[in-house]
Design a protein around this motif. Sequence first.
Motif: not given
Length: 62
Positions: A7-14
Amino acid sequence: MSFDELLFRAKAGDMEAKTEIFAMYRPLLIKNALVNGRFDEDLYQELAVELMKCIRYFRDAE
């Protein structure tokens, strides 16, 4: 990888992380896009958009 990290990576745009989360929730989106036993493509798309918004606006517990 844990869901939190994903989720953290997705939120960062990954995009790969977003795709993985989307794949995890796809069955739920499909289930909720059924109206009177028929699949509603427009509703499915709206639910997918809302999922992406939820990722973007998710606030980390600090």
